[in-house]
Design a protein around this motif. Sequence first.
Motif, short mmCIF file in Angstrom:
data_model
loop_
_atom_site.label_atom_id
_atom_site.label_comp_id
_atom_site.label_asym_id
_atom_site.label_seq_id
_atom_site.Cartn_x
_atom_site.Cartn_y
_atom_site.Cartn_z
N PRO A 16 -82.39 -13.20 68.21
CA PRO A 16 -83.06 -14.43 68.61
C PRO A 16 -82.08 -15.54 68.97
CG PRO A 16 -83.25 -14.13 66.23
CD PRO A 16 -82.50 -12.94 66.76
N GLU A 17 -80.80 -15.37 68.55
CA GLU A 17 -79.78 -16.38 68.86
C GLU A 17 -78.47 -15.66 69.14
OE1 GLU A 17 -79.58 -18.72 65.26
OE2 GLU A 17 -79.92 -16.88 64.12
N VAL A 24 -76.51 -11.50 63.85
CA VAL A 24 -77.72 -11.90 64.59
C VAL A 24 -78.66 -10.75 64.95
CG1 VAL A 24 -76.58 -13.95 65.54
CG2 VAL A 24 -76.59 -11.82 66.89
N LEU A 25 -78.17 -9.50 64.87
CA LEU A 25 -79.00 -8.37 65.29
C LEU A 25 -79.99 -8.01 64.19
CD1 LEU A 25 -79.12 -6.68 67.86
CD2 LEU A 25 -77.51 -5.08 66.84
N LYS A 26 -81.28 -7.96 64.53
CA LYS A 26 -82.34 -7.68 63.55
C LYS A 26 -83.28 -6.62 64.11
CE LYS A 26 -81.35 -11.51 61.04
NZ LYS A 26 -79.91 -11.59 61.30
N LEU A 27 -83.85 -5.82 63.21
CA LEU A 27 -84.86 -4.83 63.61
C LEU A 27 -86.24 -5.47 63.54
CD1 LEU A 27 -85.50 -1.92 64.45
CD2 LEU A 27 -85.72 -1.36 62.03
N ASP A 28 -86.95 -5.46 64.67
CA ASP A 28 -88.32 -5.97 64.74
C ASP A 28 -89.25 -4.77 64.91
OD1 ASP A 28 -90.80 -7.06 65.46
OD2 ASP A 28 -89.89 -8.76 66.49
N GLU A 29 -90.17 -4.57 63.97
CA GLU A 29 -91.04 -3.39 64.01
C GLU A 29 -92.32 -3.64 64.79
OE1 GLU A 29 -91.40 -1.10 60.53
OE2 GLU A 29 -89.25 -1.15 60.15
N LYS A 56 -70.49 -8.72 74.09
CA LYS A 56 -70.03 -9.97 74.73
C LYS A 56 -71.23 -10.83 75.12
CE LYS A 56 -65.73 -7.92 76.34
NZ LYS A 56 -64.98 -7.39 77.48
N ARG A 57 -72.27 -10.19 75.64
CA ARG A 57 -73.51 -10.91 75.97
C ARG A 57 -74.10 -11.52 74.69
NH1 ARG A 57 -79.18 -8.11 78.01
NH2 ARG A 57 -80.27 -10.06 78.51
N MET A 58 -74.09 -10.75 73.60
CA MET A 58 -74.65 -11.21 72.33
C MET A 58 -73.91 -12.45 71.81
SD MET A 58 -75.60 -8.75 69.07
CE MET A 58 -75.63 -7.31 70.11
N LEU A 59 -72.62 -12.53 72.12
CA LEU A 59 -71.82 -13.69 71.72
C LEU A 59 -72.12 -14.92 72.58
CD1 LEU A 59 -68.37 -11.93 71.13
CD2 LEU A 59 -69.75 -13.08 69.37
N ASN A 64 -75.25 -18.85 80.59
CA ASN A 64 -75.76 -19.64 81.72
C ASN A 64 -76.56 -18.81 82.72
OD1 ASN A 64 -74.51 -21.83 80.61
ND2 ASN A 64 -72.71 -21.76 81.93
N THR A 65 -76.33 -17.49 82.74
CA THR A 65 -77.06 -16.63 83.68
C THR A 65 -77.92 -15.60 82.95
OG1 THR A 65 -75.13 -15.16 83.82
CG2 THR A 65 -75.33 -16.86 85.52
N ASP A 66 -78.06 -15.77 81.63
CA ASP A 66 -78.76 -14.78 80.82
C ASP A 66 -80.27 -15.00 80.88
OD1 ASP A 66 -79.03 -12.61 79.16
OD2 ASP A 66 -77.81 -13.42 77.53
N SER A 67 -81.01 -13.99 80.42
CA SER A 67 -82.47 -14.10 80.31
C SER A 67 -82.82 -14.82 79.01
CB SER A 67 -83.09 -12.71 80.35
OG SER A 67 -82.45 -11.86 79.42
N PRO A 68 -84.09 -15.23 78.84
CA PRO A 68 -84.46 -15.94 77.61
C PRO A 68 -84.35 -15.04 76.38
CG PRO A 68 -86.21 -16.06 79.29
CD PRO A 68 -85.21 -15.08 79.77
N ARG A 69 -84.17 -15.65 75.23
CA ARG A 69 -84.16 -14.93 73.97
C ARG A 69 -85.54 -14.97 73.35
NH1 ARG A 69 -79.61 -18.63 71.98
NH2 ARG A 69 -80.46 -19.73 73.74
#
Length: 319
Positions: A16-17, A24-29, A56-59, A64-69
């Motif tokens: 989410p961030e 920051v990596l979480k499992l969503d069921e 690198k994307r996660m960091l 600026n060019t990424d999709s929404p979280r």
Amino acid sequence: MATAPIPSVQKAWIYPEYGKSSEVLKLDENFPVPEVKEDQVLIKVVAASLNPIDFKRMLGIFRNTDSPRPIVPGYDVAGVVVKVGSQVKKFKVGDEVYGDINEKAVDGPKQFGTLAEYTAAEERVLALKPNNLSFVEAASLPLAIETAYEAFERAELSAGKSVLVLGGAGGVGTLAIQLAKQVFGASRVASTASTRKLDLLRSLGADSAIDYTKEKFEELPEKFDVVFDTVGEGEKAVKAAKEGGKVVAIIPPVTPPTIIFFLTSNGAILEKLKPYLESGKVKPVLDPNSPFPFSKTVEAFSHLETSRATGKVVVYPIP
């Protein structure tokens, strides 16, 4: 129509961030299964592989060019088509496919990646999985093999030329050595790695395996028509090229006249390489620790982030 019912929610790894994967990596069921657009197929994911661009994307390196979280990470997928959009012509339900689902690596990559039970992708970035490859092997290939192919196209590599691959034991490097030799017809392929990985380079077809812990490749008398820098060697890469030679890189820093590029994912490249994969002339190279089960995705990222992985890190089975 799909034979098995497609659920509305799924298990997916999300962040989410921005931050370190371990934080920051979480499992969503109960994450939504993506909708399929007219030119897309829905894939039941069997295996996915990790690439440095994922962490690198996660960091937040290209926020600026990424999709929404929240974002589901993952570029590479191998799986089974369970639904097709109205304009899809190449694939049908039941087809085994693979590909890098993000057409542009850093310009608006998908919010819903491949580390989930289902993912959606445009048919143009996918190809049918070669019959002789497992889903784990197929998942390891797309981004890395397409990157190596595009690098050599940009470098105008042709039969009889010599090539130096910097970082030959990595995900891209292991495939670059093989493509240079088997697909592009390079007369001589040299590559760099640490001491314990030199035998791997030779087994992939490298004529010269250079131990970067003991030798400075840029100071060797031999110079090359094409230098492919997968590790960010900058000025040293240029010094290893012949006068008028080409240097291509996928990681900064770069020194002119080096060409740096980000992959444009294209299923047509996978189709072009299919005969080489099916004949065994070009083989996937999996990290000895692969595959990691879906539940150990955070550990899979931690291993990749050490920069010590050999070949590709794959997550399987999913879930």
